[in-house]
Design a protein around this motif. Structure first.
Motif, PDB file in Angstrom:
ATOM      1  N   GLU A  37       0.912  -1.244   0.043  1.00  0.00           N
ATOM      2  CA  GLU A  37      -0.018  -0.020   0.084  1.00  0.00           C
ATOM      3  C   GLU A  37       1.110   1.084   0.099  1.00  0.00           C
ATOM      4  O   GLU A  37       2.046   1.242   0.363  1.00  0.00           O
ATOM      5  N   THR A  38       0.455   2.437  -0.621  1.00  0.00           N
ATOM      6  CA  THR A  38       0.942   3.705  -0.431  1.00  0.00           C
ATOM      7  C   THR A  38       0.413   4.553   0.573  1.00  0.00           C
ATOM      8  O   THR A  38      -1.015   4.746   0.655  1.00  0.00           O
ATOM      9  N   ILE A  39       1.065   5.260   1.400  1.00  0.00           N
ATOM     10  CA  ILE A  39       0.499   6.199   2.400  1.00  0.00           C
ATOM     11  C   ILE A  39       1.454   7.585   2.354  1.00  0.00           C
ATOM     12  O   ILE A  39       2.672   7.392   2.027  1.00  0.00           O
ATOM     13  N   VAL A  40       0.639   8.492   2.826  1.00  0.00           N
ATOM     14  CA  VAL A  40       1.220   9.902   2.684  1.00  0.00           C
ATOM     15  C   VAL A  40       1.188  10.336   4.460  1.00  0.00           C
ATOM     16  O   VAL A  40       0.377  10.143   4.921  1.00  0.00           O
ATOM     17  N   VAL A  41       2.281  10.536   4.819  1.00  0.00           N
ATOM     18  CA  VAL A  41       2.437  11.188   5.992  1.00  0.00           C
ATOM     19  C   VAL A  41       2.801  12.689   6.153  1.00  0.00           C
ATOM     20  O   VAL A  41       3.944  13.097   5.628  1.00  0.00           O
ATOM     21  N   GLY A  65       6.318  11.217   2.191  1.00  0.00           N
ATOM     22  CA  GLY A  65       6.425  12.082   3.209  1.00  0.00           C
ATOM     23  C   GLY A  65       6.278  13.515   2.717  1.00  0.00           C
ATOM     24  O   GLY A  65       6.957  13.936   1.917  1.00  0.00           O
ATOM     25  N   LEU A  66       5.585  14.210   3.654  1.00  0.00           N
ATOM     26  CA  LEU A  66       5.172  15.628   3.607  1.00  0.00           C
ATOM     27  C   LEU A  66       6.152  16.592   4.362  1.00  0.00           C
ATOM     28  O   LEU A  66       6.180  16.423   5.584  1.00  0.00           O
ATOM     29  N   ALA A  67       7.242  17.187   4.010  1.00  0.00           N
ATOM     30  CA  ALA A  67       7.943  18.171   4.959  1.00  0.00           C
ATOM     31  C   ALA A  67       8.031  19.602   4.366  1.00  0.00           C
ATOM     32  O   ALA A  67       8.052  19.621   3.140  1.00  0.00           O
ATOM     33  N   SER A  69      10.746  21.781   4.562  1.00  0.00           N
ATOM     34  CA  SER A  69      11.935  22.255   4.241  1.00  0.00           C
ATOM     35  C   SER A  69      12.986  21.046   3.458  1.00  0.00           C
ATOM     36  O   SER A  69      12.725  20.087   3.962  1.00  0.00           O
ATOM     37  N   GLU A  70      13.828  21.658   2.862  1.00  0.00           N
ATOM     38  CA  GLU A  70      14.826  20.498   2.231  1.00  0.00           C
ATOM     39  C   GLU A  70      15.468  19.700   3.462  1.00  0.00           C
ATOM     40  O   GLU A  70      15.749  18.406   3.054  1.00  0.00           O
ATOM     41  N   GLU A  71      15.988  20.285   4.745  1.00  0.00           N
ATOM     42  CA  GLU A  71      16.493  19.837   5.497  1.00  0.00           C
ATOM     43  C   GLU A  71      15.643  18.556   6.042  1.00  0.00           C
ATOM     44  O   GLU A  71      16.115  17.430   6.407  1.00  0.00           O
ATOM     45  N   LYS A  72      14.338  19.021   6.305  1.00  0.00           N
ATOM     46  CA  LYS A  72      13.346  17.875   6.966  1.00  0.00           C
ATOM     47  C   LYS A  72      13.208  16.662   5.999  1.00  0.00           C
ATOM     48  O   LYS A  72      12.887  15.670   6.246  1.00  0.00           O
ATOM     49  N   ARG A  73      13.127  17.340   4.598  1.00  0.00           N
ATOM     50  CA  ARG A  73      13.091  16.172   3.722  1.00  0.00           C
ATOM     51  C   ARG A  73      14.067  15.286   3.583  1.00  0.00           C
ATOM     52  O   ARG A  73      13.837  13.887   3.679  1.00  0.00           O
ATOM     53  N   GLU A  74      15.158  15.687   3.830  1.00  0.00           N
ATOM     54  CA  GLU A  74      16.501  14.686   3.947  1.00  0.00           C
ATOM     55  C   GLU A  74      16.343  13.909   5.080  1.00  0.00           C
ATOM     56  O   GLU A  74      16.635  12.683   4.936  1.00  0.00           O
ATOM     57  N   LEU A  75      15.919  14.284   6.278  1.00  0.00           N
ATOM     58  CA  LEU A  75      15.816  13.495   7.392  1.00  0.00           C
ATOM     59  C   LEU A  75      14.629  12.435   7.056  1.00  0.00           C
ATOM     60  O   LEU A  75      14.919  11.216   7.506  1.00  0.00           O
ATOM     61  N   VAL A  76      13.509  12.815   6.458  1.00  0.00           N
ATOM     62  CA  VAL A  76      12.471  11.867   6.125  1.00  0.00           C
ATOM     63  C   VAL A  76      13.042  10.748   5.155  1.00  0.00           C
ATOM     64  O   VAL A  76      12.647   9.510   5.524  1.00  0.00           O
ATOM     65  N   ARG A  77      13.835  11.069   4.375  1.00  0.00           N
ATOM     66  CA  ARG A  77      14.474  10.173   3.061  1.00  0.00           C
ATOM     67  C   ARG A  77      15.302   9.146   3.963  1.00  0.00           C
ATOM     68  O   ARG A  77      15.318   8.207   3.812  1.00  0.00           O
ATOM     69  N   GLY A  78      16.086   9.882   4.874  1.00  0.00           N
ATOM     70  CA  GLY A  78      16.728   9.162   5.860  1.00  0.00           C
ATOM     71  C   GLY A  78      16.194   8.007   6.699  1.00  0.00           C
ATOM     72  O   GLY A  78      16.851   6.838   7.034  1.00  0.00           O
ATOM     73  N   LEU A  79      14.959   8.306   6.918  1.00  0.00           N
ATOM     74  CA  LEU A  79      14.192   7.383   7.731  1.00  0.00           C
ATOM     75  C   LEU A  79      13.502   6.304   6.885  1.00  0.00           C
ATOM     76  O   LEU A  79      12.961   5.308   7.340  1.00  0.00           O
ATOM     77  N   GLY A  80      13.554   6.080   5.533  1.00  0.00           N
ATOM     78  CA  GLY A  80      13.369   5.105   4.733  1.00  0.00           C
ATOM     79  C   GLY A  80      12.127   5.841   3.950  1.00  0.00           C
ATOM     80  O   GLY A  80      11.623   4.954   3.046  1.00  0.00           O
ATOM     81  N   ALA A  81      11.499   6.913   3.625  1.00  0.00           N
ATOM     82  CA  ALA A  81      10.507   7.399   2.778  1.00  0.00           C
ATOM     83  C   ALA A  81      10.866   7.288   1.339  1.00  0.00           C
ATOM     84  O   ALA A  81      12.018   7.282   1.073  1.00  0.00           O
ATOM     85  N   SER A  87       5.706  20.210   1.655  1.00  0.00           N
ATOM     86  CA  SER A  87       4.521  20.463   2.028  1.00  0.00           C
ATOM     87  C   SER A  87       3.914  21.882   1.605  1.00  0.00           C
ATOM     88  O   SER A  87       2.735  22.161   1.607  1.00  0.00           O
ATOM     89  N   ARG A  88       4.631  22.898   1.317  1.00  0.00           N
ATOM     90  CA  ARG A  88       4.112  24.119   1.200  1.00  0.00           C
ATOM     91  C   ARG A  88       4.062  24.380  -0.188  1.00  0.00           C
ATOM     92  O   ARG A  88       3.795  25.596  -0.681  1.00  0.00           O
ATOM     93  N   ALA A  89       4.136  23.457  -1.217  1.00  0.00           N
ATOM     94  CA  ALA A  89       4.127  23.679  -2.486  1.00  0.00           C
ATOM     95  C   ALA A  89       2.731  23.927  -2.726  1.00  0.00           C
ATOM     96  O   ALA A  89       1.760  23.271  -2.417  1.00  0.00           O
ATOM     97  N   GLU A  90       2.372  24.895  -4.015  1.00  0.00           N
ATOM     98  CA  GLU A  90       1.034  25.238  -4.191  1.00  0.00           C
ATOM     99  C   GLU A  90       0.483  24.270  -4.878  1.00  0.00           C
ATOM    100  O   GLU A  90      -0.816  24.162  -4.719  1.00  0.00           O
ATOM    101  N   ASP A  91       1.266  23.274  -5.876  1.00  0.00           N
ATOM    102  CA  ASP A  91       0.614  22.465  -6.531  1.00  0.00           C
ATOM    103  C   ASP A  91       0.481  20.936  -5.800  1.00  0.00           C
ATOM    104  O   ASP A  91       0.579  19.909  -6.580  1.00  0.00           O
TER     105      ASP A  91
END
Length: 92
Positions: A37-41, A65-67, A69-81, A87-91
């Motif tokens: 399954e695919t989930i969005v966090v 994962g939605l985050a 800033s790039e720093e937060k997105r890197e953290l999330v990728r490191g956790l396995g996302a 998350s602030r993108a208009e589209d």
């Protein structure tokens, strides 16, 4: 009992426990994530979000994962996302 700064205080421990229980309830009991399954966090770099990403991956899900800033997105990728989105993108 230890009186040392290397051990977190009661409230830090209680907060971590609450975040863990919330993530477990969301992933294991409410969503009942199944392999494939695919989930969005949302807020994936936060306390409950980081645990949710890891629990969902452990359950075999594809995790997006939605985050904010790039720093937060890197953290999330490191956790396995599998993917991270601004998350602030208009589209979104």
């Amino acid at each position: 009992m230890y009186d040392s700064p290397r051990f977190p205080d009661f409230w830090a421990c209680a907060g971590g426990l609450l975040q863990g229980l919330t993530a477990m309830a969301l992933v294991d009991r409410c969503a009942r994530i199944q392999p494939g399954e695919t989930i969005v966090v949302e807020a994936a770099a936060g306390g409950t979000g980081t645990l949710s990403v890891q629990l969902a991956k452990r359950a075999g899900a594809k995790v997006i994962g939605l985050a904010s800033s790039e720093e937060k997105r890197e953290l999330v990728r490191g956790l396995g996302a599998d993917a991270c989105v601004d998350s602030r993108a208009e589209d979104l």
